[in-house]
Design an enzyme around this catalytic site. Structure first.
Site, PDB file in Angstrom:
ATOM      1  N   SER A 178       0.626  -1.152  -0.089  1.00 57.71           N
ATOM      2  CA  SER A 178       0.039  -0.018  -0.016  1.00 57.71           C
ATOM      3  C   SER A 178       0.585   1.336  -0.166  1.00 57.71           C
ATOM      4  O   SER A 178       0.411   2.548  -0.626  1.00 57.71           O
ATOM      5  CB  SER A 178      -1.055   0.040   1.015  1.00 57.71           C
ATOM      6  OG  SER A 178      -0.243  -0.210   2.289  1.00 57.71           O
ATOM      7  N   HIS A 206      -5.263  -3.646  -2.929  1.00 56.13           N
ATOM      8  CA  HIS A 206      -5.074  -2.544  -4.039  1.00 56.13           C
ATOM      9  C   HIS A 206      -4.661  -3.276  -5.329  1.00 56.13           C
ATOM     10  O   HIS A 206      -4.562  -2.541  -6.227  1.00 56.13           O
ATOM     11  CB  HIS A 206      -3.661  -2.092  -3.732  1.00 56.13           C
ATOM     12  CG  HIS A 206      -3.829  -1.288  -2.387  1.00 56.13           C
ATOM     13  ND1 HIS A 206      -4.054   0.026  -2.369  1.00 56.13           N
ATOM     14  CD2 HIS A 206      -3.148  -1.718  -0.931  1.00 56.13           C
ATOM     15  CE1 HIS A 206      -4.055   0.351  -0.983  1.00 56.13           C
ATOM     16  NE2 HIS A 206      -3.666  -0.551  -0.238  1.00 56.13           N
ATOM     17  N   LYS A 238     -11.611   0.453  -2.209  1.00 55.31           N
ATOM     18  CA  LYS A 238     -10.676   0.897  -3.095  1.00 55.31           C
ATOM     19  C   LYS A 238     -11.247   1.121  -4.600  1.00 55.31           C
ATOM     20  O   LYS A 238     -11.798   1.764  -4.921  1.00 55.31           O
ATOM     21  CB  LYS A 238      -9.393   0.311  -2.755  1.00 55.31           C
ATOM     22  CG  LYS A 238      -9.133   0.390  -1.219  1.00 55.31           C
ATOM     23  CD  LYS A 238      -7.583  -0.346  -0.856  1.00 55.31           C
ATOM     24  CE  LYS A 238      -7.395  -0.469   0.483  1.00 55.31           C
ATOM     25  NZ  LYS A 238      -7.665   0.452   1.464  1.00 55.31           N
TER      26      LYS A 238
HETATM   27  C1  LIG Z   1      -3.324  -3.559   2.190  1.00 53.95           C
HETATM   28  C2  LIG Z   1      -4.446  -3.319   2.759  1.00 53.95           C
HETATM   29  N1  LIG Z   1      -5.164  -4.115   3.245  1.00 53.95           N
HETATM   30  C3  LIG Z   1      -6.293  -3.887   4.211  1.00 53.95           C
HETATM   31  C4  LIG Z   1      -6.884  -2.505   4.033  1.00 53.95           C
HETATM   32  C5  LIG Z   1      -7.917  -2.332   4.953  1.00 53.95           C
HETATM   33  O1  LIG Z   1      -9.160  -2.190   4.252  1.00 53.95           O
HETATM   34  P1  LIG Z   1     -10.390  -1.389   4.638  1.00 53.95           P
HETATM   35  O2  LIG Z   1      -9.914   0.093   4.323  1.00 53.95           O
HETATM   36  O3  LIG Z   1     -11.296  -1.876   3.964  1.00 53.95           O
HETATM   37  O4  LIG Z   1     -10.519  -1.617   6.053  1.00 53.95           O
HETATM   38  C6  LIG Z   1      -5.972  -1.481   3.598  1.00 53.95           C
HETATM   39  C7  LIG Z   1      -6.298  -0.055   3.626  1.00 53.95           C
HETATM   40  O5  LIG Z   1      -7.069   0.360   4.234  1.00 53.95           O
HETATM   41  C8  LIG Z   1      -4.806  -1.851   2.967  1.00 53.95           C
HETATM   42  O6  LIG Z   1      -4.258  -1.014   2.226  1.00 53.95           O
END
Ligand SMILES: Cc1ncc(COP(=O)(O)O)c(C=O)c1O
Length: 387
Positions: A178, A206, A238
């Site tokens: 990320s 992502h 996303k």
């Molecule tokens: C790699 C990754 N996994 C999980 C999440 C968490 O997802 P959510 O925003 O739906 O809680 C994020 C970002 O928020 C992320 O970048």
């Protein structure tokens, strides 16, 4: 007294280290062009890679007519509607799995899966740069967390060889990282998992929507079978432009998560209208044109940035971070860009390792070529200037 002192000291340190974080206020819908704190700016920091966050309003309004607002309870009590079931089915089909289980957020999916799977005596292997939710999931479980060097499969293999005791092994990685934008070698991780009889879990937050011709995500993009990549996490907030998450897997694993993942069981289900609207988002994503447009925008940015010799980190994804190093300078650059009408966030420790502050530039299918070239021009001028 002890708490007051702890809070005050921590806050003072955050400010002194130029690590203070705060929310900016949006006065418009999410998009390539937004109104932030009363000013119109071009947004280069959202995870809305396909521009779908501002697409589904009408579908949501229609769904709300039918489903109204709340789900009323957790899935297992009485909150699981036909809209949830249809969305789960569509997500499973799109990503190439027999089943999918919806979670409220990606954060909760990761906590739920890892803590439900790993038991005392088990080993959880994670890339050093994995998302916080994956690390937190391991902390919550009874398993032992080991972190291998970023994208270093040799290191992972070495560590696995040193730990061949009776415990079960779970290998966990982001697909696209990320804050760095680079992509794990998922086929190699699948191969290592098979060699060591480990279970592979990939967080494709992502990659879902951006990897694959129609945004099918890592499993299909890397041509893996569901036994090679048995636990796949995708998020809906996303590229799909909404909210929520899912775990795609086989029938037995889905049943196991419904029985044992506490962040699935002990929380209110997503609003059914939202689940319904996410089906329309998915149908839009499946057309494939937005992925083509996103890839063209990534290529344009990379070409212009290379011409201007901007210090980009190696990444082929929509996340194109620019190395800065010093947190104060990253913050200064971000503030200067904002004055010029570009919203680019400065990512600093503890989100990234000390000394590796960066500008996290994200591209979207909704960006116009002129917006991208204007950003590169501003970056060039600013990087030559000293704060
Ligand atoms: C790699 C990754 N996994 C999980 C999440 C968490 O997802 P959510 O925003 O739906 O809680 C994020 C970002 O928020 C992320 O970048």
């Amino acid at each position: 007294m002890i708490w007051q002192q702890r809070v005050t000291t921590a806050l003072q340190q955050r400010r002194q280290q130029h690590l203070w974080r705060q929310c900016a206020q949006l006065d418009s819908a999410q998009g390539a062009l937004v109104e932030r704190d009363g000013k119109r700016v071009i947004n280069f920091c959202a995870n809305d890679y396909l521009g779908l966050a501002s697409f589904g309003g009408a579908a949501l309004a229609r769904a709300a007519q039918q489903w109204q607002l709340g789900s009323g309870a957790s899935h297992l009590v009485c909150g699981h509607s036909r809209a949830h079931a249809e969305l789960e089915h569509a997500l499973a089909m799109h990503t190439g799995y027999p089943r999918a289980v919806l979670f409220s957020t990606g954060y909760m999916a990761n906590l739920g899966v890892i803590s439900a799977l790993a038991q005392r005596g088990d080993h959880i292997w994670q890339d050093k740069l994995n998302h916080a939710s994956l690390l937190d999931g391991a902390q919550l479980s009874r398993g032992r967390l080991h972190r291998y060097r970023h994208d270093d499969c040799e290191h992972l293999q070495q560590l696995l060889a040193d730990h061949n005791d009776a415990g079960a092994h779970l290998i966990v990685s982001d697909s696209i990282f990320s804050m760095d934008g680079d992509c794990a070698d998922v086929p190699r991780l699948a191969n290592i998992a098979q060699q060591h009889d480990a279970l592979l879990m990939i967080d494709d937050a992502h990659g879902f929507g951006t990897l694959g011709v129609h945004g099918e995500g890592a499993k299909i993009a890397f041509n893996l079978s569901s036994s090679e990549l048995p636990v796949y996490v995708g998020t809906l907030g996303k590229a799909l432009g909404g909210f929520g998450a899912f775990v795609a897997c086989d029938d037995a694993m889905a049943d196991y998560l419904v029985q044992f993942a506490r962040s699935y069981i002990y929380t209110t289900a997503l609003p059914p209208a939202l689940a319904d609207a996410m089906l329309s988002q998915l149908a839009r994503l499946q057309q494939g044109d937005l992925q083509t447009q996103l890839n063209a925008n990534i290529a344009l940015f990379q070409r212009l940035a290379a011409g201007a010799e901007l210090p980009l980190m190696p990444s082929q994804s929509a996340i194109q971070p620019l190395t800065v190093g010093d947190s104060e300078r990253a913050l200064w650059l971000s503030q200067q860009l904002l004055q010029q009408g570009f919203w680019v966030s400065a990512i600093r420790p503890p989100t990234v390792p000390a000394g590796s502050a960066r500008l996290r530039i994200t591209l979207s299918a909704a960006h116009q070529p002129e917006q991208i070239s204007a950003l590169v021009e501003s970056l060039c001028t600013l990087l030559e200037a000293q704060p």
